[in-house]
Design an enzyme around this catalytic site. Structure first.
Site, PDB file in Angstrom:
ATOM      1  N   SER A 150       5.010  -8.143  10.456  1.00 50.21           N
ATOM      2  CA  SER A 150       4.861  -9.283  11.363  1.00 50.21           C
ATOM      3  C   SER A 150       6.099  -9.503  12.204  1.00 50.21           C
ATOM      4  CB  SER A 150       4.617 -10.576  10.579  1.00 50.21           C
ATOM      5  OG  SER A 150       3.465 -10.487   9.795  1.00 50.21           O
TER       6      SER A 150
HETATM    7  N1  SAH Z   1       4.644  -8.284   4.382  1.00 46.91           N
HETATM    8  C1  SAH Z   1       4.760  -6.994   5.020  1.00 46.91           C
HETATM    9  C2  SAH Z   1       3.752  -6.805   6.134  1.00 46.91           C
HETATM   10  C3  SAH Z   1       2.563  -6.279   5.576  1.00 46.91           C
HETATM   11  S1  SAH Z   1       1.268  -5.650   6.569  1.00 46.91           S
HETATM   12  C4  SAH Z   1       6.140  -6.752   5.554  1.00 46.91           C
HETATM   13  O1  SAH Z   1       6.993  -7.638   5.477  1.00 46.91           O
HETATM   14  O2  SAH Z   1       6.383  -5.636   6.028  1.00 46.91           O
HETATM   15  C5  SAH Z   1       0.015  -5.905   5.349  1.00 46.91           C
HETATM   16  C6  SAH Z   1       0.142  -5.043   4.134  1.00 46.91           C
HETATM   17  O3  SAH Z   1      -0.883  -5.440   3.238  1.00 46.91           O
HETATM   18  C7  SAH Z   1      -0.091  -3.557   4.404  1.00 46.91           C
HETATM   19  O4  SAH Z   1       0.995  -2.828   3.915  1.00 46.91           O
HETATM   20  C8  SAH Z   1      -1.367  -3.253   3.646  1.00 46.91           C
HETATM   21  O5  SAH Z   1      -1.405  -1.947   3.093  1.00 46.91           O
HETATM   22  C9  SAH Z   1      -1.331  -4.312   2.552  1.00 46.91           C
HETATM   23  N2  SAH Z   1      -2.624  -4.620   1.922  1.00 46.91           N
HETATM   24  C10 SAH Z   1      -3.854  -4.672   2.509  1.00 46.91           C
HETATM   25  N3  SAH Z   1      -4.787  -5.007   1.601  1.00 46.91           N
HETATM   26  C11 SAH Z   1      -4.135  -5.183   0.415  1.00 46.91           C
HETATM   27  C12 SAH Z   1      -4.551  -5.523  -0.910  1.00 46.91           C
HETATM   28  N4  SAH Z   1      -5.835  -5.748  -1.198  1.00 46.91           N
HETATM   29  N5  SAH Z   1      -3.598  -5.611  -1.881  1.00 46.91           N
HETATM   30  C13 SAH Z   1      -2.297  -5.380  -1.609  1.00 46.91           C
HETATM   31  N6  SAH Z   1      -1.847  -5.036  -0.379  1.00 46.91           N
HETATM   32  C14 SAH Z   1      -2.756  -4.943   0.618  1.00 46.91           C
END
Ligand code: SAH
Length: 223
Positions: free
Chosen positions: A72
């Protein structure tokens, strides 16, 4: 050698760029929590994004982190962190580790962070990077975060960084009464809302829409 691909003008002034980011993108837009501003001023975001994105790490936009996922924009990270109202004694659960950046920001503020990532290589990479930066109070777990992590429940706060079609009931359950959860809710391709959930002492909950957002989807089934 690894830095050779970056223009010279970008080297050596990461701290200045970070300070400017905090001032212009975060404080000037109304984030006042001192602990959040301090944390955002400390975490080396350029060391948590892929190397070829380091030069853009302090820009006012989301960035690709591989595997079709994105980190983000800094303001959204700051806003979500401020809204869960955590402090030095808090234990926080994050769903969607991604680069590990949000987890590092939390780790600067709270006692313990448990963060879950569904994509194996991202979980591994984040774990290594966070350890390398000295964030010993973060635990990265490779699992489907829809189910939360009951082993360490209840949590003082939960932060979900992928958009869910509904608030996962296991997460509500693992939130301490009096605790807060921030979660983007909505379908892929539709407007999503950043929703703040407050769990009351009697176990019921209140939700409030904060603002429209666009996150990658919360997927199911570990990869
Ligand atoms: N918080 C992160 C941004 C994440 S983008 C940062 O600071 O970089 C969203 C993330 O959620 C992705 O890496 C994706 O693989 C993960 N994601 C999606 N569905 C998920 C689930 N069911 N459980 C855990 N992670 C998940």
């Amino acid at each position: 050698m690894l830095l050779a691909a970056l223009p010279l003008s970008l080297m050596g002034n990461w701290e200045e760029r970070r300070e400017e980011m905090v001032q212009v993108q975060i404080e000037d837009r109304g984030i006042h929590d001192r602990a959040v501003l301090r944390a955002m001023g400390r975490v080396p975001r350029h060391q948590l994004v892929p190397e070829n994105q380091a030069g853009r790490a302090y820009g006012d936009y989301p960035l690709p982190i591989g595997h079709g996922q994105t980190i983000s924009q800094p303001y959204i990270v700051a806003l979500m962190t401020e809204l869960i109202e955590v402090g030095p004694e808090s234990k926080v659960l994050e769903i969607g580790t991604g680069s590990g950046y949000q987890a590092a920001v939390l780790a600067e503020i709270v006692k313990r962070v448990v963060t879950i990532e569904i994509i194996g290589p991202l979980a591994e990479r984040a774990q290594e990077d966070l350890k390398g930066l000295g964030y010993d109070n973060v635990e990265v777990i490779h699992a489907d975060g829809y189910h939360g992590w009951a082993e360490e429940a209840p949590y003082d706060a939960i932060i979900v960084t992928a958009a869910a079609e509904h608030i996962p009931p296991p997460l509500l359950e693992q939130l301490r009464p009096g605790g807060r959860m921030i979660i983007p809710v909505g379908r892929m391709g539709w407007t999503q809302n950043l929703v703040l959930v407050e769990k009351r002492e009697d176990g019921s909950h209140l939700t409030r829409n904060i603002l429209p957002v666009r996150f990658v989807p919360l997927t199911r089934g570990r990869r």
